[in-house]
Design an enzyme around this catalytic site. Structure first.
Site, PDB file in Angstrom:
ATOM      1  N   MET A  12       0.775  -1.223  -0.307  1.00 13.51           N
ATOM      2  CA  MET A  12       0.020   0.014   0.121  1.00 13.51           C
ATOM      3  C   MET A  12       0.861   1.444  -0.034  1.00 13.51           C
ATOM      4  O   MET A  12       0.963   1.854   1.041  1.00 13.51           O
ATOM      5  CB  MET A  12      -1.025  -0.053   1.263  1.00 13.51           C
ATOM      6  CG  MET A  12      -1.790  -1.381   1.326  1.00 13.51           C
ATOM      7  SD  MET A  12      -3.021  -1.429   2.660  1.00 13.51           S
ATOM      8  CE  MET A  12      -1.675  -1.610   4.169  1.00 13.51           C
ATOM      9  N   ASP A  13       1.500   1.663  -1.234  1.00 10.52           N
ATOM     10  CA  ASP A  13       2.497   2.684  -1.389  1.00 10.52           C
ATOM     11  C   ASP A  13       1.814   3.796  -1.825  1.00 10.52           C
ATOM     12  O   ASP A  13       0.812   3.873  -2.645  1.00 10.52           O
ATOM     13  CB  ASP A  13       3.496   2.239  -2.252  1.00 10.52           C
ATOM     14  CG  ASP A  13       4.756   2.963  -2.300  1.00 10.52           C
ATOM     15  OD1 ASP A  13       4.913   3.645  -1.098  1.00 10.52           O
ATOM     16  OD2 ASP A  13       5.440   3.315  -3.159  1.00 10.52           O
ATOM     17  N   GLY A  14       2.404   5.092  -1.281  1.00 12.35           N
ATOM     18  CA  GLY A  14       2.042   6.357  -1.737  1.00 12.35           C
ATOM     19  C   GLY A  14       1.066   7.265  -0.913  1.00 12.35           C
ATOM     20  O   GLY A  14       0.561   8.141  -1.161  1.00 12.35           O
ATOM     21  N   THR A  20       0.972  -0.178  -5.563  1.00 14.39           N
ATOM     22  CA  THR A  20       0.450   1.020  -6.066  1.00 14.39           C
ATOM     23  C   THR A  20       1.780   2.239  -6.010  1.00 14.39           C
ATOM     24  O   THR A  20       2.891   1.819  -5.609  1.00 14.39           O
ATOM     25  CB  THR A  20      -0.468   1.763  -5.139  1.00 14.39           C
ATOM     26  OG1 THR A  20      -0.152   1.754  -3.809  1.00 14.39           O
ATOM     27  CG2 THR A  20      -1.677   0.901  -5.221  1.00 14.39           C
TER      28      THR A  20
END
Length: 289
Positions: free
Chosen positions: A54-56, A234
């Site tokens: 769950m990046d960003g 992501t």
């Protein structure tokens, strides 16, 4: 107002906004369209296990000029909606990289915010079990939970117990996790087991006990789930960042440019379609191992 109280208020404000701004008519139409899309996707092979980095979240905060805690709160809502879609589509296992051991290297303030947010999410799921029961979600944890503070660890134990009888969808939250730590843990546990088996045993008097691949794999944190079929990261990054290195040898990697709080149903659909397009190739690769 303390940080924990603020997080709880923000959490429910976000949920309430979703409930208020959506007209019942559009809810019904949207539900029908979702069912239609599920039917179309179900014609092809569906992944049994999807994993998410769950990046960003912090980039989302800068992009929208928000506080980081607000971005993480939006990201937690994205997690719930993604879990809902996966459950309705029939994807059995969903794994998320919730908190890396490397995150402990951040500032104490950042670590506290993330710990508080995890605690709020778990407390709300425990207090209101409707989401878990409606979607038949069983929640498990993978990682070195001894590194967590006591309130988070206690909440994790409660939510494991509260969801233990659910079997439709398994959510694995990788908390205080890195793949290298998982591998070291598995090797240590395997050696300890073999040593205990050798003590007082006539079988090992004349030969050294052999450690096999299955011996190590059964001591992995992720032994409670099959290997993922799709790993989504992501924000367009293509790095695995020490996540599921052992388990992703024949896994489809999908890297949409969207930031995690912006991840929606259409992005999940594209991930599944990409899996279906590469399904035969991936299955052939699995047979080679």
């Amino acid at each position: 107002m303390g940080l924990g109280t603020k997080l709880r208020t923000m959490w429910w404000d976000g949920v309430d906004r979703l409930q208020i701004i959506v007209n019942p008519f559009f809810v019904e139409v949207g539900s029908l369209l979702l069912k239609l899309m599920y039917s179309i996707l179900s014609v092809g092979p569906l992944p049994n296990h999807m994993a998410f980095i769950m990046d960003g979240n912090r980039r989302y905060a800068k992009k929208h000029k928000q506080k980081e805690v607000e971005a993480y709160q939006n990201g937690s809502l994205t997690l719930l909606s993604t879990l809902k879609y996966c459950s309705e589509l029939g994807i059995k296992y969903v794994t998320v990289y919730a908190f890396s051991i490397d995150n402990f290297k951040r500032s104490p303030e950042d670590v506290k915010v993330l710990m508080d947010l995890m605690l709020v999410i778990m407390e709300r799921l425990i207090a209101d079990e409707s989401f878990i029961k409606e979607h038949g979600v069983r929640i498990c944890f993978a990682g070195n939970l001894r590194l967590l503070n006591e309130p988070v660890r206690v909440a994790a134990e409660k939510i494991i117990k509260a969801s233990a009888n659910n079997t439709k969808t398994i959510l694995l939250m990788c908390v205080a996790y890195t793949s290298t730590d998982e591998i070291v843990h598995a090797v240590q546990e395997t050696c300890l087991q073999k040593r205990n088996e050798a003590v007082g045993s006539d079988v090992y008097k004349e030969k050294v006990p052999i450690i096999g691949l299955t011996d190590i794999e059964k001591h992995m944190y992720m032994a409670q789930a099959p290997e993922p079929d799709v790993l989504v990261r992501t924000s367009g990054e293509s790095r695995l960042s020490n996540f599921l290195l052992w388990q992703t040898r024949s896994c489809l990697l999908y890297n949409p440019a969207v930031l995690w709080p912006e991840f929606g149903f259409r992005h999940l659909v594209w991930a599944v379609l990409n899996y279906q397009r590469h399904y035969r190739y991936l299955e052939n690769k699995k047979k080679q191992y």
